[in-house]
Design a protein around this motif. Sequence first.
Motif, PDB file in Angstrom:
ATOM      1  N   LYS A  48     -13.651  -0.224   6.384  1.00 15.34           N
ATOM      2  CA  LYS A  48     -13.934   1.089   5.810  1.00 15.34           C
ATOM      3  C   LYS A  48     -15.424   1.416   5.757  1.00 15.34           C
ATOM      4  O   LYS A  48     -15.792   2.581   5.608  1.00 15.34           O
ATOM      5  N   SER A  76      -7.559   3.220  -1.890  1.00 13.97           N
ATOM      6  CA  SER A  76      -6.897   2.017  -2.387  1.00 13.97           C
ATOM      7  C   SER A  76      -7.929   0.948  -2.696  1.00 13.97           C
ATOM      8  O   SER A  76      -7.593  -0.181  -2.982  1.00 13.97           O
ATOM      9  N   ASN A  78     -10.869  -0.215  -0.711  1.00 12.47           N
ATOM     10  CA  ASN A  78     -11.873  -0.533   0.299  1.00 12.47           C
ATOM     11  C   ASN A  78     -12.766   0.645   0.662  1.00 12.47           C
ATOM     12  O   ASN A  78     -13.986   0.496   0.751  1.00 12.47           O
ATOM     13  N   TYR A 152      -7.390  10.609   4.558  1.00 12.97           N
ATOM     14  CA  TYR A 152      -6.059  10.756   5.174  1.00 12.97           C
ATOM     15  C   TYR A 152      -5.943  12.018   6.038  1.00 12.97           C
ATOM     16  O   TYR A 152      -5.088  12.100   6.910  1.00 12.97           O
ATOM     17  N   SER A 184      -1.441   0.555   9.857  1.00 15.96           N
ATOM     18  CA  SER A 184      -1.712   1.978   9.771  1.00 15.96           C
ATOM     19  C   SER A 184      -1.577   2.441   8.325  1.00 15.96           C
ATOM     20  O   SER A 184      -0.512   2.322   7.722  1.00 15.96           O
ATOM     21  N   GLY A 185      -2.702   2.906   7.778  1.00 15.71           N
ATOM     22  CA  GLY A 185      -2.707   3.473   6.428  1.00 15.71           C
ATOM     23  C   GLY A 185      -3.020   4.948   6.582  1.00 15.71           C
ATOM     24  O   GLY A 185      -2.133   5.787   6.705  1.00 15.71           O
ATOM     25  N   GLY A 187      -4.356   5.675   9.262  1.00 10.92           N
ATOM     26  CA  GLY A 187      -4.137   5.694  10.704  1.00 10.92           C
ATOM     27  C   GLY A 187      -5.430   5.824  11.485  1.00 10.92           C
ATOM     28  O   GLY A 187      -5.428   5.767  12.718  1.00 10.92           O
ATOM     29  N   GLY A 188      -6.542   5.962  10.795  1.00 11.80           N
ATOM     30  CA  GLY A 188      -7.838   6.151  11.453  1.00 11.80           C
ATOM     31  C   GLY A 188      -8.218   4.988  12.355  1.00 11.80           C
ATOM     32  O   GLY A 188      -8.645   5.195  13.501  1.00 11.80           O
ATOM     33  N   THR A 189      -8.027   3.768  11.862  1.00 13.41           N
ATOM     34  CA  THR A 189      -8.419   2.591  12.648  1.00 13.41           C
ATOM     35  C   THR A 189      -7.644   2.518  13.953  1.00 13.41           C
ATOM     36  O   THR A 189      -8.227   2.456  15.042  1.00 13.41           O
ATOM     37  N   GLU A 236      -1.110  -3.263  -0.267  1.00 13.40           N
ATOM     38  CA  GLU A 236      -2.047  -2.151  -0.495  1.00 13.40           C
ATOM     39  C   GLU A 236      -2.764  -1.795   0.801  1.00 13.40           C
ATOM     40  O   GLU A 236      -3.292  -2.674   1.472  1.00 13.40           O
ATOM     41  N   PRO A 309      -8.335  -6.164   8.559  1.00 12.10           N
ATOM     42  CA  PRO A 309      -9.177  -5.122   7.961  1.00 12.10           C
ATOM     43  C   PRO A 309     -10.128  -5.554   6.851  1.00 12.10           C
ATOM     44  O   PRO A 309     -11.170  -4.942   6.680  1.00 12.10           O
ATOM     45  N   ASP A 310      -9.785  -6.578   6.060  1.00 19.07           N
ATOM     46  CA  ASP A 310     -10.699  -6.892   4.942  1.00 19.07           C
ATOM     47  C   ASP A 310     -10.649  -8.357   4.539  1.00 19.07           C
ATOM     48  O   ASP A 310      -9.963  -9.173   5.169  1.00 19.07           O
ATOM     49  N   TYR A 315      -8.090 -10.250  -3.192  1.00 25.68           N
ATOM     50  CA  TYR A 315      -6.679 -10.420  -3.554  1.00 25.68           C
ATOM     51  C   TYR A 315      -6.432 -11.696  -4.361  1.00 25.68           C
ATOM     52  O   TYR A 315      -5.325 -12.220  -4.354  1.00 25.68           O
TER      53      TYR A 315
HETATM   54  N1  PMP Z   1      -5.826  -2.602   5.373  1.00 26.38           N
HETATM   55  C1  PMP Z   1      -6.436  -2.300   4.225  1.00 26.38           C
HETATM   56  C2  PMP Z   1      -6.706  -3.390   3.247  1.00 26.38           C
HETATM   57  C3  PMP Z   1      -6.815  -0.978   3.939  1.00 26.38           C
HETATM   58  O1  PMP Z   1      -7.435  -0.682   2.782  1.00 26.38           O
HETATM   59  C4  PMP Z   1      -6.502   0.020   4.891  1.00 26.38           C
HETATM   60  C5  PMP Z   1      -6.873   1.446   4.608  1.00 26.38           C
HETATM   61  N2  PMP Z   1      -5.997   2.146   3.776  1.00 26.38           N
HETATM   62  C6  PMP Z   1      -5.842  -0.333   6.076  1.00 26.38           C
HETATM   63  C7  PMP Z   1      -5.528  -1.663   6.280  1.00 26.38           C
HETATM   64  C8  PMP Z   1      -5.422   0.657   7.122  1.00 26.38           C
HETATM   65  O2  PMP Z   1      -6.493   1.231   7.816  1.00 26.38           O
HETATM   66  P1  PMP Z   1      -6.424   2.749   8.215  1.00 26.38           P
HETATM   67  O3  PMP Z   1      -6.515   3.546   6.946  1.00 26.38           O
HETATM   68  O4  PMP Z   1      -7.588   2.989   9.100  1.00 26.38           O
HETATM   69  O5  PMP Z   1      -5.124   3.016   8.884  1.00 26.38           O
END
Ligand code: PMP
Length: 344
Positions: A48, A76, A78, A152, A184-185, A187-189, A236, A309-310, A315
């Motif tokens: 992020k 959420s 990050n 989003y 995909s959260g 979905g940007g990544t 999350e 992603p992180d 956690y």
């Molecule tokens: N993993 C984590 C821990 C995240 O915080 C997010 C973002 N919501 C994602 C994956 C998904 O990334 P994106 O929002 O780019 O789809």
Amino acid sequence: MKHKNQVFDNLLDLIGHTPLIKLNKIASKFKGNFYAKVESFNPGHSSKDRIALYIIEQAEKKGILTPGDTIIETTSGNTGFSIAMVSIIKGYDCVLAVSSKSSADKIDMLKTMGAKVYVCPAHVSADDPRSYYQVAKRLHEEIKGSVYINQYFNKLNIDAHYNSTGPEIWKQTEGKITHLVACSGTGGTISGTAKYLKEQNPNIKVIGVDAFGSVIKKYHETREFDEKEIYPYRIEGLGKNLIPTATDFDVIDEFVKVTDEESAHTARLIAKSEGLFVGYTSGAAMQAIMQLGEDGEFKKEDNIVIIFPDHGSRYMSKVYSDKWMNEQGFFDSKNEAAAQNIQY
Ligand code: PMP
């Protein structure tokens, strides 16, 4: 990157350029070469950082943001951390509306980074005035000179990854990547990275990872919003109860759904097998690999890139707490060994 002898002007110069690390054990029973794009190497410890910096700098370029202004976001955790970090360095106020599903660690971290945090109930609909979307919208209206990042529904989220994550992976794999697997959260990544990679080679297969309880996979298949898909889940940052416009469904070939329980065990297995301490969604992405591998998706010569992603430190009170795992019933079924802390 503007640096000389590893001396940097500020933290922002360290965003991006994360390593691609070969996974040597966890997927060794499957054909193919597996590489993790480890986003915890960003200074804010997640992918992020890329969107926070990119979106804020785009607003600066357009003259929308000037120092002293307020940046607002729903997150959420990050994205909030990354915006707070960038805000400190660039001199903005940071206001965050977060879901009550976020870990206490994440919320404390945001406060430590100088953000003003509003905790909103997780299990209300997006149009409920208590939801973090509505709270952020209201704050944006109330605070003069504020900018709402709106990850989003902000296409710049896609552009951030199109301009950084995609080119990095293409270069790191010397154009030999065959599969991209990413959660995909917003979905940007996945969308931005996939868009760039498919422009280089349209044959690259892009697989999104979704949660049971989320509408994303069904929407991808039917282009219809099916409310029946929605129910609470624990991971999350993955999946959604709405359709984000920061997801470009056309560049994603398929979605795989993963469970809370299997993703949690797989996250723990990544640490134990590879020595990589990463977050819950990294476990989810790796769990998708396990399922795809069992289904015979990969060939010997394939080069599969998985986005982690992180960082796992976010956690400690959840996936990496035996107490939490027990409370969820995750040690009851097939993973008795883990309950007794026996080596995997
Ligand atoms: N993993 C984590 C821990 C995240 O915080 C997010 C973002 N919501 C994602 C994956 C998904 O990334 P994106 O929002 O780019 O789809």
